[in-house]
Motif scaffolding. Structure first.
Motif, PDB file in Angstrom:
ATOM      1  N   ALA A 117     -87.649  19.865  50.439  1.00 18.20           N
ATOM      2  CA  ALA A 117     -86.810  18.683  50.252  1.00 18.20           C
ATOM      3  C   ALA A 117     -85.363  18.993  49.915  1.00 18.20           C
ATOM      4  O   ALA A 117     -84.505  18.114  50.007  1.00 18.20           O
ATOM      5  CB  ALA A 117     -87.402  17.808  49.144  1.00 18.20           C
ATOM      6  N   SER A 118     -85.066  20.217  49.512  1.00 16.98           N
ATOM      7  CA  SER A 118     -83.715  20.551  49.047  1.00 16.98           C
ATOM      8  C   SER A 118     -82.680  20.449  50.156  1.00 16.98           C
ATOM      9  O   SER A 118     -82.895  20.915  51.279  1.00 16.98           O
ATOM     10  CB  SER A 118     -83.696  21.971  48.470  1.00 16.98           C
ATOM     11  OG  SER A 118     -84.529  22.061  47.346  1.00 16.98           O
ATOM     12  N   GLY A 119     -81.542  19.848  49.809  1.00 17.49           N
ATOM     13  CA  GLY A 119     -80.427  19.804  50.735  1.00 17.49           C
ATOM     14  C   GLY A 119     -79.418  20.884  50.401  1.00 17.49           C
ATOM     15  O   GLY A 119     -79.744  21.867  49.736  1.00 17.49           O
ATOM     16  N   GLU A 120     -78.170  20.667  50.833  1.00 13.12           N
ATOM     17  CA  GLU A 120     -77.121  21.626  50.533  1.00 13.12           C
ATOM     18  C   GLU A 120     -76.538  21.327  49.154  1.00 13.12           C
ATOM     19  O   GLU A 120     -76.671  20.229  48.620  1.00 13.12           O
ATOM     20  CB  GLU A 120     -76.013  21.564  51.584  1.00 13.12           C
ATOM     21  CG  GLU A 120     -76.475  21.961  52.986  1.00 13.12           C
ATOM     22  CD  GLU A 120     -75.346  21.927  53.988  1.00 13.12           C
ATOM     23  OE1 GLU A 120     -74.240  21.510  53.597  1.00 13.12           O
ATOM     24  OE2 GLU A 120     -75.567  22.309  55.145  1.00 13.12           O
ATOM     25  N   ARG A 240     -77.590  16.950  46.390  1.00 14.53           N
ATOM     26  CA  ARG A 240     -78.428  15.936  47.025  1.00 14.53           C
ATOM     27  C   ARG A 240     -79.642  16.582  47.685  1.00 14.53           C
ATOM     28  O   ARG A 240     -79.726  17.799  47.808  1.00 14.53           O
ATOM     29  CB  ARG A 240     -77.623  15.161  48.081  1.00 14.53           C
ATOM     30  CG  ARG A 240     -76.495  14.314  47.511  1.00 14.53           C
ATOM     31  CD  ARG A 240     -77.023  13.165  46.665  1.00 14.53           C
ATOM     32  NE  ARG A 240     -75.941  12.330  46.125  1.00 14.53           N
ATOM     33  CZ  ARG A 240     -75.383  12.501  44.941  1.00 14.53           C
ATOM     34  NH1 ARG A 240     -75.793  13.492  44.170  1.00 14.53           N
ATOM     35  NH2 ARG A 240     -74.426  11.705  44.514  1.00 14.53           N
ATOM     36  N   THR A 241     -80.576  15.732  48.122  1.00 11.30           N
ATOM     37  CA  THR A 241     -81.760  16.206  48.846  1.00 11.30           C
ATOM     38  C   THR A 241     -81.580  15.938  50.332  1.00 11.30           C
ATOM     39  O   THR A 241     -80.604  15.308  50.755  1.00 11.30           O
ATOM     40  CB  THR A 241     -83.025  15.478  48.355  1.00 11.30           C
ATOM     41  OG1 THR A 241     -82.895  14.073  48.643  1.00 11.30           O
ATOM     42  CG2 THR A 241     -83.206  15.667  46.857  1.00 11.30           C
ATOM     43  N   ARG A 242     -82.539  16.393  51.132  1.00  9.71           N
ATOM     44  CA  ARG A 242     -82.524  16.047  52.538  1.00  9.71           C
ATOM     45  C   ARG A 242     -82.781  14.553  52.704  1.00  9.71           C
ATOM     46  O   ARG A 242     -83.432  13.932  51.879  1.00  9.71           O
ATOM     47  CB  ARG A 242     -83.599  16.847  53.294  1.00  9.71           C
ATOM     48  CG  ARG A 242     -83.290  18.332  53.362  1.00  9.71           C
ATOM     49  CD  ARG A 242     -84.331  19.077  54.179  1.00  9.71           C
ATOM     50  NE  ARG A 242     -84.030  20.510  54.194  1.00  9.71           N
ATOM     51  CZ  ARG A 242     -84.768  21.411  54.828  1.00  9.71           C
ATOM     52  NH1 ARG A 242     -85.869  21.030  55.470  1.00  9.71           N
ATOM     53  NH2 ARG A 242     -84.431  22.679  54.796  1.00  9.71           N
ATOM     54  N   GLU A 243     -82.276  13.995  53.783  1.00  4.55           N
ATOM     55  CA  GLU A 243     -82.385  12.559  54.021  1.00  4.55           C
ATOM     56  C   GLU A 243     -83.841  12.092  53.966  1.00  4.55           C
ATOM     57  O   GLU A 243     -84.701  12.607  54.679  1.00  4.55           O
ATOM     58  CB  GLU A 243     -81.785  12.214  55.397  1.00  4.55           C
ATOM     59  CG  GLU A 243     -81.682  10.733  55.674  1.00  4.55           C
ATOM     60  CD  GLU A 243     -80.635  10.055  54.796  1.00  4.55           C
ATOM     61  OE1 GLU A 243     -80.798   8.847  54.535  1.00  4.55           O
ATOM     62  OE2 GLU A 243     -79.676  10.733  54.379  1.00  4.55           O
ATOM     63  N   LEU A 245     -86.036  12.467  51.628  1.00  3.79           N
ATOM     64  CA  LEU A 245     -86.996  13.325  50.919  1.00  3.79           C
ATOM     65  C   LEU A 245     -86.705  13.428  49.423  1.00  3.79           C
ATOM     66  O   LEU A 245     -87.166  14.358  48.767  1.00  3.79           O
ATOM     67  CB  LEU A 245     -87.016  14.730  51.543  1.00  3.79           C
ATOM     68  CG  LEU A 245     -87.577  14.834  52.967  1.00  3.79           C
ATOM     69  CD1 LEU A 245     -87.540  16.276  53.453  1.00  3.79           C
ATOM     70  CD2 LEU A 245     -89.000  14.293  53.029  1.00  3.79           C
ATOM     71  N   THR A 246     -85.974  12.466  48.895  1.00  2.00           N
ATOM     72  CA  THR A 246     -85.687  12.486  47.460  1.00  2.00           C
ATOM     73  C   THR A 246     -86.977  12.443  46.647  1.00  2.00           C
ATOM     74  O   THR A 246     -87.124  13.149  45.646  1.00  2.00           O
ATOM     75  CB  THR A 246     -84.803  11.286  47.072  1.00  2.00           C
ATOM     76  OG1 THR A 246     -83.564  11.353  47.801  1.00  2.00           O
ATOM     77  CG2 THR A 246     -84.497  11.302  45.577  1.00  2.00           C
TER      78      THR A 246
END
Length: 276
Positions: A117-120, A240-243, A245-246
């Motif tokens: 789920a992790s974003g940048e 933030r998380t991936r779209e 997938l918070t």
């Protein structure tokens, strides 16, 4: 994420080595901020080996913090408690129960969800108020350590571990608030927060490991170095998380930390005698 997990392996193994060395050293003053105990522990080769692993882990941690959100790094570092439990079973002759092995599996499951789920990392660099606040927290850690050092062993290990974890959490956030290591960093309060927070964390963790359960102390450390930095990263630094997938990130974070803390509930008893 691979670097963050590598750092967890280094930190988890280092905790056990440092615990063995701290318990073999002469008793200190009883204060959590015990520089004399730290210096005596440095005479033990296991403590030096632990410091070496901490150094490698710190480099891996910096790389991770430069590429993924703080909450992802923090949850990955929570896995250090699972590593600590496994290594302690070998070096400290602690037998892990099925419940503890289950908690290790829970940590791994939580990290898997979080990794998916992790974003940048966010682009925020923090305000001056945040940097000064970070420095103030680093100083407060020393005060808490001096008071907590006189608590009963189990409470002492948990409280000192929590304070040490907060110090390491200060380091995590400070890394994000320092643009580069150059002369310009000397005017950045986050640079001094990094030095003070990291130094205080080592002093307090050494004292916690000397007399208390290594898993209890590490559990407090995990709690201190995950929740606070995660909140700062999301609220002030734009992590933030991936779209869409918070929910998975929140679940994974909660599961990983809960699994780590569950290990402390069944941690090994503190050493009753010190080896010569």
């Amino acid at each position: 994420m691979v670097c963050a997990l590598g750092a967890a392996v280094c930190f988890g193994t280092a905790s056990v080595l440092q615990a063995v060395a701290a318990r073999a050293a002469e008793p200190g003053t009883g204060s959590g901020v015990d520089a004399a105990l730290f210096l005596r522990a440095l005479r033990q080769w296991r403590y030096l080996a632990g410091l070496g692993l901490d150094g490698v882990g710190f480099v891996l941690q910096i790389i991770a913090l430069r590429h993924i959100p703080i909450y992802a790094v923090g949850a990955a570092l929570a896995a250090s408690l699972a590593v600590t439990a496994v290594v302690a079973a070998r070096l400290l002759r602690v037998r892990l129960s099925r419940t503890e092995w289950g908690a290790v599996a829970v940590v791994c499951a939580g990290l898997l969800m979080l990794g998916l789920a992790s974003g940048e990392e966010g682009s925020g660099r923090g305000t001056l108020a945040l940097k000064l606040g970070l420095l103030a927290v680093a100083g407060l850690i020393l005060v808490v350590g001096a008071v907590a050092g006189r608590l009963p062993d189990r409470s002492r290990a948990l409280t000192l571990g929590l304070a040490a974890g907060t110090g390491f959490g200060v380091v995590e956030v400070a890394v994000r608030l320092i643009d580069d290591i150059s002369l310009s960093a000397l005017s950045n309060p986050a640079f001094y927060a990094l030095l003070l927070g990291g130094g205080a964390a080592f002093l307090l963790l050494t004292s916690a490991l000397a007399r208390g359960s290594v898993t209890v102390a590490t559990a407090g450390m995990v709690l201190g170095e995950t929740i606070g930095p995660a909140v700062v990263g999301v609220a002030w630094l734009g992590d933030r998380t991936r779209e869409g997938l918070t929910w998975l990130a929140i679940t994974g974070f909660a599961v990983a930390v809960a699994g780590s803390l569950a290990l402390a509930r069944f941690g090994e008893p503190p050493a009753q005698q010190r080896s010569p």
